[in-house]
Design a protein around this motif. Sequence first.
Motif, PDB file in Angstrom:
ATOM      1  N   LEU A 278       0.828  -1.208   0.000  1.00 17.54           N
ATOM      2  CA  LEU A 278       0.000   0.000   0.000  1.00 17.54           C
ATOM      3  C   LEU A 278       0.860   1.254   0.000  1.00 17.54           C
ATOM      4  N   LEU A 279       1.903   1.231   0.817  1.00 14.84           N
ATOM      5  CA  LEU A 279       2.782   2.387   0.895  1.00 14.84           C
ATOM      6  C   LEU A 279       3.394   2.690  -0.470  1.00 14.84           C
ATOM      7  N   ALA A 280       3.825   1.639  -1.166  1.00 15.18           N
ATOM      8  CA  ALA A 280       4.435   1.832  -2.479  1.00 15.18           C
ATOM      9  C   ALA A 280       3.432   2.406  -3.472  1.00 15.18           C
ATOM     10  N   GLU A 281       2.238   1.812  -3.512  1.00 15.21           N
ATOM     11  CA  GLU A 281       1.228   2.258  -4.480  1.00 15.21           C
ATOM     12  C   GLU A 281       0.775   3.689  -4.197  1.00 15.21           C
ATOM     13  N   LEU A 282       0.515   3.996  -2.935  1.00 10.15           N
ATOM     14  CA  LEU A 282       0.021   5.324  -2.587  1.00 10.15           C
ATOM     15  C   LEU A 282       1.098   6.390  -2.744  1.00 10.15           C
ATOM     16  N   ALA A 283       2.367   6.003  -2.494  1.00 14.36           N
ATOM     17  CA  ALA A 283       3.463   6.943  -2.736  1.00 14.36           C
ATOM     18  C   ALA A 283       3.574   7.256  -4.222  1.00 14.36           C
ATOM     19  N   GLN A 288      -1.041  11.681   0.404  1.00 14.16           N
ATOM     20  CA  GLN A 288      -0.515  12.043   1.717  1.00 14.16           C
ATOM     21  C   GLN A 288      -0.646  10.819   2.617  1.00 14.16           C
ATOM     22  N   ILE A 289       0.481  10.182   2.915  1.00 13.17           N
ATOM     23  CA  ILE A 289       0.442   8.904   3.613  1.00 13.17           C
ATOM     24  C   ILE A 289       1.478   8.865   4.736  1.00 13.17           C
ATOM     25  N   ALA A 290       1.283   7.927   5.646  1.00 19.84           N
ATOM     26  CA  ALA A 290       2.275   7.659   6.694  1.00 19.84           C
ATOM     27  C   ALA A 290       2.122   6.218   7.147  1.00 19.84           C
ATOM     28  N   HIS A 291       3.222   5.670   7.642  1.00 19.53           N
ATOM     29  CA  HIS A 291       3.263   4.307   8.178  1.00 19.53           C
ATOM     30  C   HIS A 291       3.698   4.420   9.630  1.00 19.53           C
ATOM     31  N   ALA A 292       2.885   3.925  10.548  1.00 18.71           N
ATOM     32  CA  ALA A 292       3.190   4.059  11.975  1.00 18.71           C
ATOM     33  C   ALA A 292       3.149   2.702  12.659  1.00 18.71           C
ATOM     34  N   THR A 293       3.988   2.533  13.673  1.00 12.57           N
ATOM     35  CA  THR A 293       3.959   1.339  14.513  1.00 12.57           C
ATOM     36  C   THR A 293       4.158   1.767  15.961  1.00 12.57           C
ATOM     37  N   GLY A 294       3.983   0.807  16.854  1.00 19.92           N
ATOM     38  CA  GLY A 294       4.298   1.047  18.260  1.00 19.92           C
ATOM     39  C   GLY A 294       5.626   0.453  18.643  1.00 19.92           C
ATOM     40  N   SER A 295       6.385  -0.003  17.631  1.00 15.56           N
ATOM     41  CA  SER A 295       7.653  -0.690  17.875  1.00 15.56           C
ATOM     42  C   SER A 295       8.816   0.164  17.401  1.00 15.56           C
ATOM     43  N   ARG A 296       9.689   0.528  18.313  1.00 13.29           N
ATOM     44  CA  ARG A 296      10.863   1.313  17.953  1.00 13.29           C
ATOM     45  C   ARG A 296      11.753   0.544  16.993  1.00 13.29           C
ATOM     46  N   ALA A 297      11.970  -0.751  17.263  1.00 18.36           N
ATOM     47  CA  ALA A 297      12.854  -1.550  16.419  1.00 18.36           C
ATOM     48  C   ALA A 297      12.306  -1.658  15.004  1.00 18.36           C
ATOM     49  N   PRO A 331      -3.941  17.209  12.834  1.00 19.27           N
ATOM     50  CA  PRO A 331      -5.249  17.730  12.408  1.00 19.27           C
ATOM     51  C   PRO A 331      -6.111  16.604  11.848  1.00 19.27           C
ATOM     52  N   PRO A 332      -7.414  16.658  12.026  1.00 19.20           N
ATOM     53  CA  PRO A 332      -8.289  15.596  11.508  1.00 19.20           C
ATOM     54  C   PRO A 332      -8.146  15.432   9.992  1.00 19.20           C
ATOM     55  N   ASP A 333      -8.055  14.204   9.572  1.00 20.66           N
ATOM     56  CA  ASP A 333      -8.004  13.848   8.146  1.00 20.66           C
ATOM     57  C   ASP A 333      -6.876  14.556   7.401  1.00 20.66           C
ATOM     58  N   LYS A 334      -5.781  14.820   8.088  1.00 17.38           N
ATOM     59  CA  LYS A 334      -4.632  15.446   7.435  1.00 17.38           C
ATOM     60  C   LYS A 334      -4.055  14.524   6.364  1.00 17.38           C
ATOM     61  N   LEU A 335      -4.055  13.216   6.641  1.00 18.55           N
ATOM     62  CA  LEU A 335      -3.500  12.240   5.719  1.00 18.55           C
ATOM     63  C   LEU A 335      -4.599  11.589   4.895  1.00 18.55           C
ATOM     64  N   ASP A 336      -4.232  11.154   3.695  1.00 13.16           N
ATOM     65  CA  ASP A 336      -5.161  10.325   2.931  1.00 13.16           C
ATOM     66  C   ASP A 336      -5.257   8.942   3.573  1.00 13.16           C
ATOM     67  N   VAL A 337      -4.095   8.370   3.899  1.00  9.98           N
ATOM     68  CA  VAL A 337      -4.062   7.032   4.496  1.00  9.98           C
ATOM     69  C   VAL A 337      -3.015   6.990   5.604  1.00  9.98           C
ATOM     70  N   LEU A 338      -3.380   6.413   6.739  1.00 10.87           N
ATOM     71  CA  LEU A 338      -2.435   6.124   7.810  1.00 10.87           C
ATOM     72  C   LEU A 338      -2.422   4.613   8.011  1.00 10.87           C
ATOM     73  N   ILE A 339      -1.266   3.988   7.766  1.00 11.99           N
ATOM     74  CA  ILE A 339      -1.120   2.541   7.911  1.00 11.99           C
ATOM     75  C   ILE A 339      -0.543   2.254   9.295  1.00 11.99           C
ATOM     76  N   CYS A 340      -1.351   1.666  10.149  1.00 13.99           N
ATOM     77  CA  CYS A 340      -0.939   1.368  11.523  1.00 13.99           C
ATOM     78  C   CYS A 340      -0.559  -0.111  11.611  1.00 13.99           C
ATOM     79  N   ASP A 341       0.728  -0.401  11.457  1.00 14.05           N
ATOM     80  CA  ASP A 341       1.214  -1.777  11.506  1.00 14.05           C
ATOM     81  C   ASP A 341       1.493  -2.167  12.962  1.00 14.05           C
ATOM     82  N   GLU A 342       1.418  -3.458  13.253  1.00 14.42           N
ATOM     83  CA  GLU A 342       1.594  -3.937  14.630  1.00 14.42           C
ATOM     84  C   GLU A 342       0.623  -3.199  15.563  1.00 14.42           C
TER      85      GLU A 342
END
Length: 666
Positions: A278-283, A288-297, A331-342
């Motif tokens: 998804l990240l590749a296609e949307l980029a 406007q995209i971001a990929h987020a996790t709760g894992s530092r590693a 801000p609300p709906d700032k991104l088109d897609v937010l990918i929350c992995d893990e």
Amino acid sequence: MLAFQTTPAQIVALNDDKRLDDEVSAHLVASGYRVNERERRSWRKSLPVLARHLCALGYGDLDALVECQLPRSSRRIDVIIAGGAPVTMRAAYLVVELKQWSEASRYDDDGSVLHVNHLDQPQLHPALQVQAYCAYLVDYVENLREWPDAVHGMAYLHNAKRDQIPDLVRERTYRSMVWTPDKAAQFDAYLGRRFSQVRHPRAAHRLLTSPIRQSRQLLSLAADEVTNRAHFPLLDEQRAAYELVLRGVRWAEEGRRKRVVIISGGPGSGKSAIGLNLLAELAREERQIAHATGSRAFTRTLQQYARRQPLDPAQRTRPLFGYFMDFMTAPPDKLDVLICDEAHRIRERSKKGSQQGSKPQVQELIEAAKVPVFLLDDNQVVRPDEVGSVDTIMRAARRLDLEVDRIELGAQFRCGGSPRYEQWVLHLLGLAPEDPYRWTGDERFRLALVGSVEEMETILRGCHGRGETARISAGFCWPWTHRPQNGRLVPDVRIDSWARPWNAYDDYPPKGIPTSAYWATDPRGFGQIGCIYTAQGFEYDWSGVIIGPDLVVRDGRFVSDPRKSCDPAIVNSEGRVIAKNADRLIRNTYKVLLTRGLRGALLFAQDPETQAFLSQLIPAPHRPGRSVAPGVQQIDAVRADGPTGSHPDTSTVVGERAETNPLGER
């Protein structure tokens, strides 16, 4: 590759004798699968229809590979017809996906995802499903690399008519054909061009015994995935989930109602692969995209691979990767897609330095994007402050009056794609209702119990020295000295006379040692012991797991002892257990550690009673004597027992070709 090898004529005969579903079922059970009545009913209703059709057209003697397992995956193809081309007799294959659907309707705009009345969740269009199977085979099977045109694909919908199944609004190929009964003439003509009616003597054997490429590791391809579009093949529910997110993006652009997408699945089910696709296609689409996790590693590793790419304006990928807490004030709906992995690592509240979130973290993430996407596994929660679950996200969406698209991933691609090993781990750790049982072996995954940590390290060092990835991880049962002493990590993990350090704690380790974020992916990570926080989300070829005193066997069952944990999330500095769900967290921790290996795992328990119990369930390493070149150490380990019992007809069961395996004799 594993398959029930037969012919269309034999399928008809077995069905007439009312033995077809029993024979196919026996093969799958012997291969480690569980078979339900729905599957048996499907074989009875669909396989004979295809087989009679092929026999009527003169192709009854071709090889039919039924329930053929995709390499390095638990996913199976319904049927592969193997034969030879007319005149040349060059090997040719037709991948067939059988569907009993009588009709379907579009779930998205271009028909990539369909709604089928009797099924609960959206379904990938069968043309895309079979196309992905073909691509996956060509990607993994060595004997197909030089002749990819040998593989065609067809969705065979024997209960539908052409106008009852929506067409795809995209280019169709010989890998995405769809057949319905009103296309009888076209099928006859296609088979005449594709196959000789004479059986090819080696086509099926060549496919089933082909060497399989080493499984590509997720994070080592992250940079290519994001910048060069080198896709991970997405299959079935994976592709359906991918298409649902793209549909959400299109709908948001049209001003339609916002939707939340939840994609859940076990370890190795392809969640992160979906996220990176998804990240590749949307980029590429400049969204406007971001990929987020709760894992530092996990996040730091993605950033590291992205930084290796050229830094032209279109490829500055590092800002794409962040943490859940980064969206506290978005801000609300700032991104088109937010990918929350893990997403199982979502916290109750965000906290960043002295800043504290004013609303639940899951709500912050939902509000930050027009299409919030959550990728998670409910059974990977390993900290008491982690609240991410399908139910948590569903409740948050309902509170915000949002609709949810949910896809559950059924296959898994880690652990050699072995469903047998995955189930065995759940039973071993008490995460399934039945008792633990003896490991009876699986050619796809190697498992052994070593007699000492020294033996484990020796075996895995040999793998590491041959360029294969190998790591040792352990339960968090030893103290962790954070600061190096005399320029070295302190060997905190001690078992008798053996001692090794935990992975580095911070960003400034001694020379030659990777930071904790890169322990699982940097070759220099071998030699340090990984913990749950550095192993979770990653994979390596060979996994060594040390079971510490926080999980021991007493009276034939595993029981947890949180007081023996050194994890500050479970026990405070005074030794008092502070985690309310400590037992489940400890069991989940070992489930994660035991499912990091792609090809095999070695186990050792520090507690003698636990080690003795495991010795009744797991075979010891096997070292066949054979000569090696002077100065070269060669150790083979892990000869797991074969499946108990015998196949009903061993001539019909074909297995993967033997390959060099440092953790098993083949």
